[in-house]
Design a protein around this motif. Sequence first.
Motif, PDB file in Angstrom:
ATOM      1  N   UNK A   1       0.850  -1.199   0.000  1.00  0.00           N
ATOM      2  CA  UNK A   1       0.000   0.000   0.000  1.00  0.00           C
ATOM      3  C   UNK A   1       0.882   1.243   0.000  1.00  0.00           C
ATOM      4  N   UNK A   2       1.971   1.174   0.744  1.00  0.00           N
ATOM      5  CA  UNK A   2       2.916   2.286   0.788  1.00  0.00           C
ATOM      6  C   UNK A   2       4.299   1.794   0.363  1.00  0.00           C
ATOM      7  N   UNK A   3       5.111   2.711  -0.101  1.00  0.00           N
ATOM      8  CA  UNK A   3       6.479   2.348  -0.452  1.00  0.00           C
ATOM      9  C   UNK A   3       7.453   3.364   0.121  1.00  0.00           C
ATOM     10  N   UNK A   4       8.660   2.885   0.298  1.00  0.00           N
ATOM     11  CA  UNK A   4       9.697   3.668   0.934  1.00  0.00           C
ATOM     12  C   UNK A   4      10.609   4.269  -0.124  1.00  0.00           C
ATOM     13  N   UNK A   5      10.938   5.528  -0.001  1.00  0.00           N
ATOM     14  CA  UNK A   5      11.932   6.144  -0.875  1.00  0.00           C
ATOM     15  C   UNK A   5      13.175   6.339  -0.061  1.00  0.00           C
ATOM     16  N   UNK A   6      14.246   5.760  -0.515  1.00  0.00           N
ATOM     17  CA  UNK A   6      15.495   5.906   0.196  1.00  0.00           C
ATOM     18  C   UNK A   6      16.166   7.178  -0.286  1.00  0.00           C
ATOM     19  N   UNK A   7      16.442   8.082   0.624  1.00  0.00           N
ATOM     20  CA  UNK A   7      17.084   9.342   0.258  1.00  0.00           C
ATOM     21  C   UNK A   7      18.342   9.434   1.102  1.00  0.00           C
ATOM     22  N   UNK A   8      19.469   9.048   0.489  1.00  0.00           N
ATOM     23  CA  UNK A   8      20.694   8.928   1.273  1.00  0.00           C
ATOM     24  C   UNK A   8      20.478   7.882   2.341  1.00  0.00           C
ATOM     25  N   UNK A   9      20.749   8.194   3.603  1.00  0.00           N
ATOM     26  CA  UNK A   9      20.546   7.216   4.670  1.00  0.00           C
ATOM     27  C   UNK A   9      19.196   7.394   5.342  1.00  0.00           C
ATOM     28  N   UNK A  10      18.418   8.373   4.848  1.00  0.00           N
ATOM     29  CA  UNK A  10      17.077   8.579   5.402  1.00  0.00           C
ATOM     30  C   UNK A  10      16.041   8.007   4.456  1.00  0.00           C
ATOM     31  N   UNK A  11      14.810   7.965   4.903  1.00  0.00           N
ATOM     32  CA  UNK A  11      13.766   7.536   3.981  1.00  0.00           C
ATOM     33  C   UNK A  11      12.485   8.314   4.213  1.00  0.00           C
ATOM     34  N   UNK A  12      11.659   8.342   3.185  1.00  0.00           N
ATOM     35  CA  UNK A  12      10.325   8.922   3.272  1.00  0.00           C
ATOM     36  C   UNK A  12       9.354   7.879   2.750  1.00  0.00           C
ATOM     37  N   UNK A  13       8.083   8.097   3.043  1.00  0.00           N
ATOM     38  CA  UNK A  13       7.079   7.136   2.609  1.00  0.00           C
ATOM     39  C   UNK A  13       6.028   7.805   1.748  1.00  0.00           C
ATOM     40  N   UNK A  14       5.518   7.055   0.809  1.00  0.00           N
ATOM     41  CA  UNK A  14       4.404   7.544   0.005  1.00  0.00           C
ATOM     42  C   UNK A  14       3.527   6.353  -0.350  1.00  0.00           C
ATOM     43  N   UNK A  15       2.322   6.633  -0.821  1.00  0.00           N
ATOM     44  CA  UNK A  15       1.461   5.542  -1.263  1.00  0.00           C
ATOM     45  C   UNK A  15       2.079   4.930  -2.513  1.00  0.00           C
ATOM     46  N   UNK A  16       1.871   3.649  -2.708  1.00  0.00           N
ATOM     47  CA  UNK A  16       2.464   2.981  -3.867  1.00  0.00           C
ATOM     48  C   UNK A  16       1.761   3.426  -5.143  1.00  0.00           C
ATOM     49  N   UNK A  17       2.340   3.073  -6.278  1.00  0.00           N
ATOM     50  CA  UNK A  17       1.802   3.501  -7.568  1.00  0.00           C
ATOM     51  C   UNK A  17       0.365   3.027  -7.794  1.00  0.00           C
ATOM     52  N   UNK A  18      -0.049   1.987  -7.060  1.00  0.00           N
ATOM     53  CA  UNK A  18      -1.427   1.498  -7.197  1.00  0.00           C
ATOM     54  C   UNK A  18      -2.427   2.552  -6.718  1.00  0.00           C
ATOM     55  N   UNK A  19      -1.971   3.465  -5.868  1.00  0.00           N
ATOM     56  CA  UNK A  19      -2.881   4.447  -5.279  1.00  0.00           C
ATOM     57  C   UNK A  19      -2.709   5.863  -5.806  1.00  0.00           C
ATOM     58  N   UNK A  20      -1.641   6.086  -6.500  1.00  0.00           N
ATOM     59  CA  UNK A  20      -1.510   7.408  -7.124  1.00  0.00           C
ATOM     60  C   UNK A  20      -0.698   7.281  -8.399  1.00  0.00           C
ATOM     61  N   UNK A  21      -0.733   8.303  -9.193  1.00  0.00           N
ATOM     62  CA  UNK A  21      -0.076   8.292 -10.476  1.00  0.00           C
ATOM     63  C   UNK A  21       1.434   8.173 -10.316  1.00  0.00           C
ATOM     64  N   UNK A  22       2.012   7.293 -11.141  1.00  0.00           N
ATOM     65  CA  UNK A  22       3.454   7.090 -11.098  1.00  0.00           C
ATOM     66  C   UNK A  22       4.201   8.394 -11.402  1.00  0.00           C
ATOM     67  N   UNK A  23       5.156   8.712 -10.594  1.00  0.00           N
ATOM     68  CA  UNK A  23       5.988   9.875 -10.871  1.00  0.00           C
ATOM     69  C   UNK A  23       7.337   9.715 -10.177  1.00  0.00           C
ATOM     70  N   UNK A  24       8.236  10.605 -10.494  1.00  0.00           N
ATOM     71  CA  UNK A  24       9.562  10.576  -9.881  1.00  0.00           C
ATOM     72  C   UNK A  24       9.685  11.759  -8.925  1.00  0.00           C
ATOM     73  N   UNK A  25      10.810  11.829  -8.248  1.00  0.00           N
ATOM     74  CA  UNK A  25      10.966  12.886  -7.256  1.00  0.00           C
ATOM     75  C   UNK A  25      12.278  13.628  -7.382  1.00  0.00           C
ATOM     76  N   UNK A  26      12.208  14.875  -6.983  1.00  0.00           N
ATOM     77  CA  UNK A  26      13.407  15.695  -6.833  1.00  0.00           C
ATOM     78  C   UNK A  26      13.541  15.956  -5.339  1.00  0.00           C
ATOM     79  N   UNK A  27      14.673  15.625  -4.758  1.00  0.00           N
ATOM     80  CA  UNK A  27      14.851  15.891  -3.337  1.00  0.00           C
ATOM     81  C   UNK A  27      15.986  16.888  -3.135  1.00  0.00           C
TER      82      UNK A  27
END
Length: 138
Positions: A66-92
């Motif tokens: 349902x949710x997926x983890x984005x690894x950003x360096x040694x930290x992470x953030x969470x977002x809903x998986x692509x099944x729940x929102x439109x696929x996109x990429x991120x700029x951090x």
Amino acid sequence: MDKPLEQLRTTLKKHRQSLTGARLAVFKALENKEPQTMREIVAACAGKADRASVYRTVALFERLGIAQRLQIGWKYKLELSDAFHRHHHHLTCLSCGRTFPLPEDRQLEAGLHSLSRAQGFLMKDHQLEIQGLCKDCI
Ligand SMILES: [Zn+2]
Ligand SMILES: [Zn+2]
């Protein structure tokens, strides 16, 4: 009930889980938002779910896709998986830590598919994180 919520309920049901208040709160904290840190999710759920149940719920959501983890360096953030929102990429941003959506680009998606295919690999999923400095931090 709106569609994403119905999908959440169906996914939970498939795994014999019910939609509790804590699960609903965590889902709402992630829905239609850019990737959130655990701290932000805990804060958004204040009064609806305590810290321990937020952590448990996030772990369950990750396990059930349902949710997926984005690894950003040694930290992470969470977002809903692509099944729940439109696929996109991120700029951090490496300076202020904010994450911005990068709109979906057909050519880029097609390019990733064909690059994978050239290696005899069938791509099913991918994440693409771009790190740098946002316009406020440059
Ligand atoms: Zn920044
Ligand atoms: Zn993509």
